[in-house]
Design a protein around this motif. Structure first.
Motif, PDB file in Angstrom:
ATOM      1  N   GLY A  36       0.801  -1.224   0.000  1.00 16.62           N
ATOM      2  CA  GLY A  36       0.000   0.000   0.000  1.00 16.62           C
ATOM      3  C   GLY A  36       0.827   1.264   0.000  1.00 16.62           C
ATOM      4  N   VAL A  37       2.106   1.159   0.379  1.00 19.32           N
ATOM      5  CA  VAL A  37       3.003   2.313   0.284  1.00 19.32           C
ATOM      6  C   VAL A  37       3.642   2.279  -1.100  1.00 19.32           C
ATOM      7  CG1 VAL A  37       5.016   3.472   1.239  1.00 19.32           C
ATOM      8  CG2 VAL A  37       3.454   2.250   2.762  1.00 19.32           C
ATOM      9  N   ARG A  38       3.509   3.371  -1.837  1.00 23.14           N
ATOM     10  CA  ARG A  38       3.951   3.397  -3.228  1.00 23.14           C
ATOM     11  C   ARG A  38       5.041   4.444  -3.437  1.00 23.14           C
ATOM     12  NH1 ARG A  38       0.170   5.577  -6.365  1.00 23.14           N
ATOM     13  NH2 ARG A  38      -0.870   6.546  -4.579  1.00 23.14           N
ATOM     14  N   ILE A  39       5.822   4.247  -4.467  1.00 19.52           N
ATOM     15  CA  ILE A  39       6.785   5.247  -4.902  1.00 19.52           C
ATOM     16  C   ILE A  39       6.222   5.912  -6.145  1.00 19.52           C
ATOM     17  CG2 ILE A  39       9.120   5.653  -5.749  1.00 19.52           C
ATOM     18  CD1 ILE A  39      10.028   3.307  -4.028  1.00 19.52           C
ATOM     19  N   VAL A  40       6.086   7.238  -6.082  1.00 18.16           N
ATOM     20  CA  VAL A  40       5.435   7.993  -7.148  1.00 18.16           C
ATOM     21  C   VAL A  40       6.271   9.234  -7.474  1.00 18.16           C
ATOM     22  CG1 VAL A  40       3.137   7.235  -6.407  1.00 18.16           C
ATOM     23  CG2 VAL A  40       4.070   9.383  -5.513  1.00 18.16           C
ATOM     24  N   PRO A  41       6.059   9.854  -8.629  1.00 16.84           N
ATOM     25  CA  PRO A  41       6.703  11.146  -8.883  1.00 16.84           C
ATOM     26  C   PRO A  41       6.193  12.186  -7.890  1.00 16.84           C
ATOM     27  CG  PRO A  41       5.849  10.190 -10.910  1.00 16.84           C
ATOM     28  CD  PRO A  41       5.282   9.384  -9.784  1.00 16.84           C
ATOM     29  N   GLY A  42       7.104  12.983  -7.356  1.00 18.39           N
ATOM     30  CA  GLY A  42       6.668  13.996  -6.398  1.00 18.39           C
ATOM     31  C   GLY A  42       7.838  14.839  -5.945  1.00 18.39           C
ATOM     32  N   GLY A  43       7.580  16.072  -5.554  1.00 14.23           N
ATOM     33  CA  GLY A  43       8.656  16.952  -5.121  1.00 14.23           C
ATOM     34  C   GLY A  43       9.596  17.218  -6.279  1.00 14.23           C
ATOM     35  N   ASP A  44      10.888  17.083  -6.021  1.00 12.16           N
ATOM     36  CA  ASP A  44      11.896  17.312  -7.055  1.00 12.16           C
ATOM     37  C   ASP A  44      12.402  16.001  -7.647  1.00 12.16           C
ATOM     38  OD1 ASP A  44      11.835  20.110  -6.639  1.00 12.16           O
ATOM     39  OD2 ASP A  44      13.037  19.832  -4.835  1.00 12.16           O
ATOM     40  N   GLY A  45      11.731  14.880  -7.322  1.00 10.24           N
ATOM     41  CA  GLY A  45      12.149  13.584  -7.830  1.00 10.24           C
ATOM     42  C   GLY A  45      11.064  12.573  -7.546  1.00 10.24           C
ATOM     43  N   ALA A  47       8.935  10.098  -4.663  1.00  8.68           N
ATOM     44  CA  ALA A  47       8.436  10.260  -3.303  1.00  8.68           C
ATOM     45  C   ALA A  47       7.724   8.999  -2.855  1.00  8.68           C
ATOM     46  CB  ALA A  47       7.480  11.444  -3.231  1.00  8.68           C
ATOM     47  N   LEU A  48       7.600   8.847  -1.541  1.00 10.02           N
ATOM     48  CA  LEU A  48       6.774   7.791  -0.963  1.00 10.02           C
ATOM     49  C   LEU A  48       5.358   8.314  -0.799  1.00 10.02           C
ATOM     50  CD1 LEU A  48       8.809   6.193   1.983  1.00 10.02           C
ATOM     51  CD2 LEU A  48       8.389   5.245  -0.276  1.00 10.02           C
ATOM     52  N   ALA A  49       4.369   7.537  -1.220  1.00  7.34           N
ATOM     53  CA  ALA A  49       2.967   7.922  -1.082  1.00  7.34           C
ATOM     54  C   ALA A  49       2.295   7.004  -0.065  1.00  7.34           C
ATOM     55  CB  ALA A  49       2.254   7.830  -2.425  1.00  7.34           C
ATOM     56  N   PHE A  50       1.603   7.618   0.907  1.00  7.75           N
ATOM     57  CA  PHE A  50       0.898   6.903   1.967  1.00  7.75           C
ATOM     58  C   PHE A  50      -0.585   7.216   1.881  1.00  7.75           C
ATOM     59  CE2 PHE A  50       5.161   7.946   3.407  1.00  7.75           C
ATOM     60  CZ  PHE A  50       5.639   6.745   3.898  1.00  7.75           C
ATOM     61  N   ASP A  51      -1.431   6.219   2.207  1.00  9.86           N
ATOM     62  CA  ASP A  51      -2.874   6.418   2.070  1.00  9.86           C
ATOM     63  C   ASP A  51      -3.589   6.614   3.399  1.00  9.86           C
ATOM     64  OD1 ASP A  51      -2.873   3.871   3.171  1.00  9.86           O
ATOM     65  OD2 ASP A  51      -3.710   2.880   1.400  1.00  9.86           O
ATOM     66  N   LYS A 185      -0.761   2.110  14.319  1.00  7.28           N
ATOM     67  CA  LYS A 185      -1.651   3.270  14.275  1.00  7.28           C
ATOM     68  C   LYS A 185      -1.769   3.811  12.858  1.00  7.28           C
ATOM     69  CE  LYS A 185      -0.896   4.698  19.047  1.00  7.28           C
ATOM     70  NZ  LYS A 185      -0.654   5.842  19.958  1.00  7.28           N
ATOM     71  N   LEU A 186      -2.848   4.566  12.645  1.00  7.75           N
ATOM     72  CA  LEU A 186      -3.010   5.222  11.358  1.00  7.75           C
ATOM     73  C   LEU A 186      -1.950   6.296  11.201  1.00  7.75           C
ATOM     74  CD1 LEU A 186      -6.887   5.649  11.262  1.00  7.75           C
ATOM     75  CD2 LEU A 186      -5.511   3.816  10.246  1.00  7.75           C
ATOM     76  N   GLY A 187      -1.555   6.520   9.996  1.00  5.98           N
ATOM     77  CA  GLY A 187      -0.543   7.538   9.746  1.00  5.98           C
ATOM     78  C   GLY A 187      -1.050   8.592   8.799  1.00  5.98           C
ATOM     79  N   MET A 188      -0.131   9.228   8.121  1.00  9.36           N
ATOM     80  CA  MET A 188      -0.458  10.335   7.243  1.00  9.36           C
ATOM     81  C   MET A 188      -1.031   9.852   5.918  1.00  9.36           C
ATOM     82  SD  MET A 188       3.193  11.505   5.611  1.00  9.36           S
ATOM     83  CE  MET A 188       2.352  12.559   4.429  1.00  9.36           C
ATOM     84  N   SER A 189      -1.769  10.725   5.281  1.00  4.68           N
ATOM     85  CA  SER A 189      -2.159  10.569   3.885  1.00  4.68           C
ATOM     86  C   SER A 189      -1.432  11.654   3.113  1.00  4.68           C
ATOM     87  CB  SER A 189      -3.672  10.707   3.734  1.00  4.68           C
ATOM     88  OG  SER A 189      -4.039  10.617   2.368  1.00  4.68           O
ATOM     89  N   GLY A 190      -0.554  11.240   2.219  1.00  3.28           N
ATOM     90  CA  GLY A 190       0.249  12.207   1.488  1.00  3.28           C
ATOM     91  C   GLY A 190       1.573  11.610   1.077  1.00  3.28           C
ATOM     92  N   MET A 191       2.582  12.463   0.913  1.00  2.58           N
ATOM     93  CA  MET A 191       3.869  12.013   0.385  1.00  2.58           C
ATOM     94  C   MET A 191       5.035  12.534   1.225  1.00  2.58           C
ATOM     95  SD  MET A 191       3.322  12.452  -3.748  1.00  2.58           S
ATOM     96  CE  MET A 191       2.690  14.131  -3.647  1.00  2.58           C
ATOM     97  N   LEU A 192       6.106  11.742   1.270  1.00  2.00           N
ATOM     98  CA  LEU A 192       7.380  12.138   1.849  1.00  2.00           C
ATOM     99  C   LEU A 192       8.458  11.971   0.785  1.00  2.00           C
ATOM    100  CD1 LEU A 192       7.384  10.391   5.363  1.00  2.00           C
ATOM    101  CD2 LEU A 192       6.832  12.773   4.859  1.00  2.00           C
ATOM    102  N   ALA A 193       9.420  12.873   0.769  1.00  2.00           N
ATOM    103  CA  ALA A 193      10.502  12.803  -0.212  1.00  2.00           C
ATOM    104  C   ALA A 193      11.806  13.285   0.404  1.00  2.00           C
ATOM    105  CB  ALA A 193      10.156  13.651  -1.440  1.00  2.00           C
TER     106      ALA A 193
END
Length: 214
Positions: A36-45, A47-51, A185-193
């Motif tokens: 469920g954790v994906r690597i997607v285009p984001g930021g300047d390169g 990013a990790l995407a979380f749901d 626990k539940l975490g964030m919905s969004g991206m980290l890079a």
């Protein structure tokens, strides 16, 4: 600044092997992605995407990530939050004292505001501070959390946002590192890079330079 960079996850294609992401410094701090954790285009390169359902990226306890207050340490990353307040604490970054032990380092989104709470665990218990800044939805923000013998400091987009002195020594954060959620626990919905860990307390000039990197 590069001499004290002990781990860097840029999520570029050459660092990815299935559900494992290599440390771009070559230091061996590989992380494993939950389903469920994906690597997607984001930021300047990339990013990790979380749901927001509790999926994490986890780095096991390794010697290079045993961080010392005496020498100082810094964690820095870019974040884009996709969901407003949910009534729950949502972890962005979480590091344990040891496997299955207390929270050593934590960075969360507040339940009822787009502000951050940061925690360190000292010999007298947890120390907290809350950001003045509020994160914008679906916008990239650079965060840097710096710790030294004097205190702890949170920078937002290269500017010092909040700082507090530390009266008691920090318990060495030696355990696993989790991104996107804390265990169970539940975490964030969004991206980290561009997630980085330094074995030194970066000064304001260095943080500004890091935040400005394209």
């Amino acid at each position: 600044m590069g001499a004290v960079l002990v781990a860097h996850w840029s999520f570029e294609v050459e660092d990815i092997d299935g559900r494992r992401v290599a440390d771009a410094t070559g230091g061996g701090s590989a992380m494993t992605l939950d389903e469920g954790v994906r690597i997607v285009p984001g930021g300047d390169g990339e990013a990790l995407a979380f749901d927001g359902t509790g999926g994490r990226a986890v780095v096991p306890a390794v010697p290079q990530l045993v961080l010392s207050q005496v020498f100082g340490f810094t964690t820095a990353f870019r974040v884009s939050v996709a969901e407003g307040p949910t009534g729950e604490w949502r972890a962005l970054l979480f590091k344990e004292v040891a496997e299955g032990d207390a929270r050593a380092i934590g960075i969360w989104l507040h339940p009822d505001a787009m502000r951050l709470r940061v925690q360190l665990f000292t010999i007298k218990g947890p120390e907290y501070m809350d950001s003045h800044a509020r994160l914008a939805l679906d916008a990239w923000t650079h965060l840097a959390f710096v710790v030294d013998t004097q205190g702890m400091f949170l920078y937002v987009d290269g500017q010092l946002d909040v700082a507090i002195p530390l009266e008691h020594p920090v318990v060495t954060p030696s355990g696993p590192l989790s991104l996107g959620a804390e265990p169970g626990k539940l975490g964030m919905s969004g991206m980290l890079a561009d997630v980085r860990v330094y074995s030194a307390a970066l000064d304001e000039q260095a943080v500004r330079a890091l935040a400005a990197k394209e």
